[in-house]
Design a protein around this motif. Sequence first.
Motif, PDB file in Angstrom:
ATOM      1  N   ALA A  15       0.878  -1.173   0.000  1.00 44.50           N
ATOM      2  CA  ALA A  15       0.000   0.000   0.000  1.00 44.50           C
ATOM      3  C   ALA A  15       0.913   1.219   0.000  1.00 44.50           C
ATOM      4  CB  ALA A  15      -0.899  -0.003   1.229  1.00 44.50           C
ATOM      5  N   LEU A  16       0.631   2.140  -0.892  1.00 42.30           N
ATOM      6  CA  LEU A  16       1.434   3.339  -1.049  1.00 42.30           C
ATOM      7  C   LEU A  16       0.519   4.548  -0.963  1.00 42.30           C
ATOM      8  CD1 LEU A  16       4.008   4.944  -2.028  1.00 42.30           C
ATOM      9  CD2 LEU A  16       3.230   4.439  -4.352  1.00 42.30           C
ATOM     10  N   ASN A  17       0.859   5.477  -0.074  1.00 37.51           N
ATOM     11  CA  ASN A  17       0.130   6.733   0.026  1.00 37.51           C
ATOM     12  C   ASN A  17       1.133   7.850  -0.213  1.00 37.51           C
ATOM     13  OD1 ASN A  17      -1.091   9.144   0.930  1.00 37.51           O
ATOM     14  ND2 ASN A  17      -2.519   7.953   2.165  1.00 37.51           N
ATOM     15  N   THR A  18       0.902   8.649  -1.247  1.00 33.49           N
ATOM     16  CA  THR A  18       1.837   9.708  -1.615  1.00 33.49           C
ATOM     17  C   THR A  18       1.480  11.052  -0.997  1.00 33.49           C
ATOM     18  OG1 THR A  18       0.629  10.377  -3.598  1.00 33.49           O
ATOM     19  CG2 THR A  18       2.226   8.577  -3.830  1.00 33.49           C
ATOM     20  N   GLY A  19       0.432  11.106  -0.191  1.00 33.65           N
ATOM     21  CA  GLY A  19      -0.049  12.361   0.360  1.00 33.65           C
ATOM     22  C   GLY A  19      -1.148  12.947  -0.515  1.00 33.65           C
ATOM     23  N   ARG A  20      -1.114  12.626  -1.809  1.00 33.85           N
ATOM     24  CA  ARG A  20      -2.142  13.082  -2.739  1.00 33.85           C
ATOM     25  C   ARG A  20      -2.965  11.926  -3.282  1.00 33.85           C
ATOM     26  NH1 ARG A  20       1.494  16.278  -6.737  1.00 33.85           N
ATOM     27  NH2 ARG A  20       3.184  15.738  -5.369  1.00 33.85           N
ATOM     28  N   TYR A  23      -2.418   4.011  -3.451  1.00 29.87           N
ATOM     29  CA  TYR A  23      -2.378   2.843  -4.330  1.00 29.87           C
ATOM     30  C   TYR A  23      -2.260   1.605  -3.463  1.00 29.87           C
ATOM     31  CZ  TYR A  23      -0.690   6.522  -7.494  1.00 29.87           C
ATOM     32  OH  TYR A  23      -0.538   7.672  -8.212  1.00 29.87           O
ATOM     33  N   SER A  24      -2.855   0.531  -3.903  1.00 29.32           N
ATOM     34  CA  SER A  24      -2.648  -0.747  -3.208  1.00 29.32           C
ATOM     35  C   SER A  24      -2.723  -1.857  -4.242  1.00 29.32           C
ATOM     36  CB  SER A  24      -3.685  -0.957  -2.103  1.00 29.32           C
ATOM     37  OG  SER A  24      -4.978  -1.042  -2.657  1.00 29.32           O
ATOM     38  N   GLY A  25      -2.027  -2.934  -3.936  1.00 27.62           N
ATOM     39  CA  GLY A  25      -2.028  -4.062  -4.854  1.00 27.62           C
ATOM     40  C   GLY A  25      -1.027  -5.111  -4.422  1.00 27.62           C
ATOM     41  N   THR A  26      -0.712  -5.995  -5.340  1.00 26.36           N
ATOM     42  CA  THR A  26       0.238  -7.061  -5.046  1.00 26.36           C
ATOM     43  C   THR A  26       1.630  -6.634  -5.494  1.00 26.36           C
ATOM     44  OG1 THR A  26      -0.146  -8.166  -7.164  1.00 26.36           O
ATOM     45  CG2 THR A  26      -1.509  -8.864  -5.279  1.00 26.36           C
ATOM     46  N   VAL A  27       2.618  -7.208  -4.848  1.00 29.22           N
ATOM     47  CA  VAL A  27       4.003  -6.879  -5.158  1.00 29.22           C
ATOM     48  C   VAL A  27       4.818  -8.165  -5.212  1.00 29.22           C
ATOM     49  CG1 VAL A  27       4.644  -6.529  -2.730  1.00 29.22           C
ATOM     50  CG2 VAL A  27       5.950  -5.391  -4.506  1.00 29.22           C
ATOM     51  N   SER A  28       5.764  -8.192  -6.121  1.00 26.72           N
ATOM     52  CA  SER A  28       6.775  -9.253  -6.106  1.00 26.72           C
ATOM     53  C   SER A  28       8.131  -8.579  -6.240  1.00 26.72           C
ATOM     54  CB  SER A  28       6.553 -10.268  -7.226  1.00 26.72           C
ATOM     55  OG  SER A  28       6.814  -9.716  -8.487  1.00 26.72           O
ATOM     56  N   GLY A  42      -1.753  -3.212  -9.476  1.00 27.81           N
ATOM     57  CA  GLY A  42      -2.926  -2.677  -8.801  1.00 27.81           C
ATOM     58  C   GLY A  42      -4.115  -3.607  -8.991  1.00 27.81           C
ATOM     59  N   PRO A  43      -5.221  -3.322  -8.307  1.00 25.10           N
ATOM     60  CA  PRO A  43      -6.419  -4.159  -8.447  1.00 25.10           C
ATOM     61  C   PRO A  43      -6.866  -4.247  -9.905  1.00 25.10           C
ATOM     62  CG  PRO A  43      -6.708  -2.515  -6.721  1.00 25.10           C
ATOM     63  CD  PRO A  43      -5.427  -2.189  -7.424  1.00 25.10           C
ATOM     64  N   PHE A  44      -7.196  -5.431 -10.328  1.00 25.28           N
ATOM     65  CA  PHE A  44      -7.685  -5.700 -11.686  1.00 25.28           C
ATOM     66  C   PHE A  44      -6.681  -5.265 -12.756  1.00 25.28           C
ATOM     67  CE2 PHE A  44     -11.352  -4.550  -8.987  1.00 25.28           C
ATOM     68  CZ  PHE A  44     -11.856  -5.823  -8.818  1.00 25.28           C
ATOM     69  N   GLY A  45      -5.393  -5.203 -12.398  1.00 24.63           N
ATOM     70  CA  GLY A  45      -4.367  -4.855 -13.369  1.00 24.63           C
ATOM     71  C   GLY A  45      -4.167  -3.373 -13.604  1.00 24.63           C
ATOM     72  N   ARG A 145       8.487   8.791   4.755  1.00 29.57           N
ATOM     73  CA  ARG A 145       9.335   9.978   4.627  1.00 29.57           C
ATOM     74  C   ARG A 145       8.445  11.086   4.085  1.00 29.57           C
ATOM     75  NH1 ARG A 145      14.542  10.231   0.846  1.00 29.57           N
ATOM     76  NH2 ARG A 145      13.000  10.597  -0.761  1.00 29.57           N
ATOM     77  N   GLY A 146       8.323  12.148   4.863  1.00 29.10           N
ATOM     78  CA  GLY A 146       7.430  13.232   4.469  1.00 29.10           C
ATOM     79  C   GLY A 146       6.006  12.720   4.352  1.00 29.10           C
ATOM     80  N   ASP A 147       5.353  13.020   3.228  1.00 25.89           N
ATOM     81  CA  ASP A 147       3.976  12.580   3.002  1.00 25.89           C
ATOM     82  C   ASP A 147       3.874  11.161   2.466  1.00 25.89           C
ATOM     83  OD1 ASP A 147       2.968  15.004   3.823  1.00 25.89           O
ATOM     84  OD2 ASP A 147       2.823  15.834   1.794  1.00 25.89           O
ATOM     85  N   VAL A 148       5.002  10.562   2.095  1.00 25.64           N
ATOM     86  CA  VAL A 148       4.979   9.233   1.473  1.00 25.64           C
ATOM     87  C   VAL A 148       4.990   8.152   2.554  1.00 25.64           C
ATOM     88  CG1 VAL A 148       6.167   7.636  -0.077  1.00 25.64           C
ATOM     89  CG2 VAL A 148       6.148  10.089  -0.581  1.00 25.64           C
ATOM     90  N   ARG A 149       4.024   7.248   2.459  1.00 25.90           N
ATOM     91  CA  ARG A 149       3.938   6.108   3.372  1.00 25.90           C
ATOM     92  C   ARG A 149       3.783   4.840   2.546  1.00 25.90           C
ATOM     93  NH1 ARG A 149       3.348  10.035   6.161  1.00 25.90           N
ATOM     94  NH2 ARG A 149       2.644  10.623   8.168  1.00 25.90           N
ATOM     95  N   ILE A 150       4.595   3.850   2.878  1.00 20.26           N
ATOM     96  CA  ILE A 150       4.582   2.581   2.154  1.00 20.26           C
ATOM     97  C   ILE A 150       4.434   1.464   3.175  1.00 20.26           C
ATOM     98  CG2 ILE A 150       5.855   1.044   0.607  1.00 20.26           C
ATOM     99  CD1 ILE A 150       7.589   3.576  -0.108  1.00 20.26           C
TER     100      ILE A 150
END
Length: 168
Positions: A15-20, A23-28, A42-45, A145-150
């Motif tokens: 899950a990634l939040n850029t402050g604006r 996004y969420s999805g699967t990662v490899s 991301g969801p559904f590609g 870091r700042g507004d970015v959260r992962i």
Amino acid sequence: MLREIEEFRMEGRLALNTGRRGYSGTVSWEQNDDIVDFRFRGPFGFGGFRIHGDHEQLRVKTTSGDEMLLRDPEKEMSERFGWSLPVHSMRYWILGVSDPGLPANEVPDADGLLDSMEQAGWLVHYDSYGEAEGLLLPRRLDMERGDVRIRVMTDRWDIPGAGTLAQR
């Protein structure tokens, strides 16, 4: 010991939040020495991207067809997108250790595992660990870091030679 791992594959969710935007999805994540192959779907590609390369340059390709070469990923991603991923350090962070090439302020938990650390301007917090491949590895970690959260939640690990490491 975990810093010695040169080859692994991790699958999970991100899950990634850029402050604006969020996004969420699967990662490899596949790591083979210095070569990283990071894929986010991301969801559904929708909203996916792939980051592939080494310390010299990374190629980023999005599902919308954009492609770019990065020599300084954090700086160039920030300039282009307004946010960035600490790709080179994340290789270590997802294993539960600091990047050996940068100074870090580490805070261990009662069992000696990383509870949190500050490195390269990022605050990394480890919420839980679990056994995988005979090793204690992070199940969930948060980076900010700042507004970015992962947030990374690992579901599966494949670490060739992990049995040898676990016996040490």
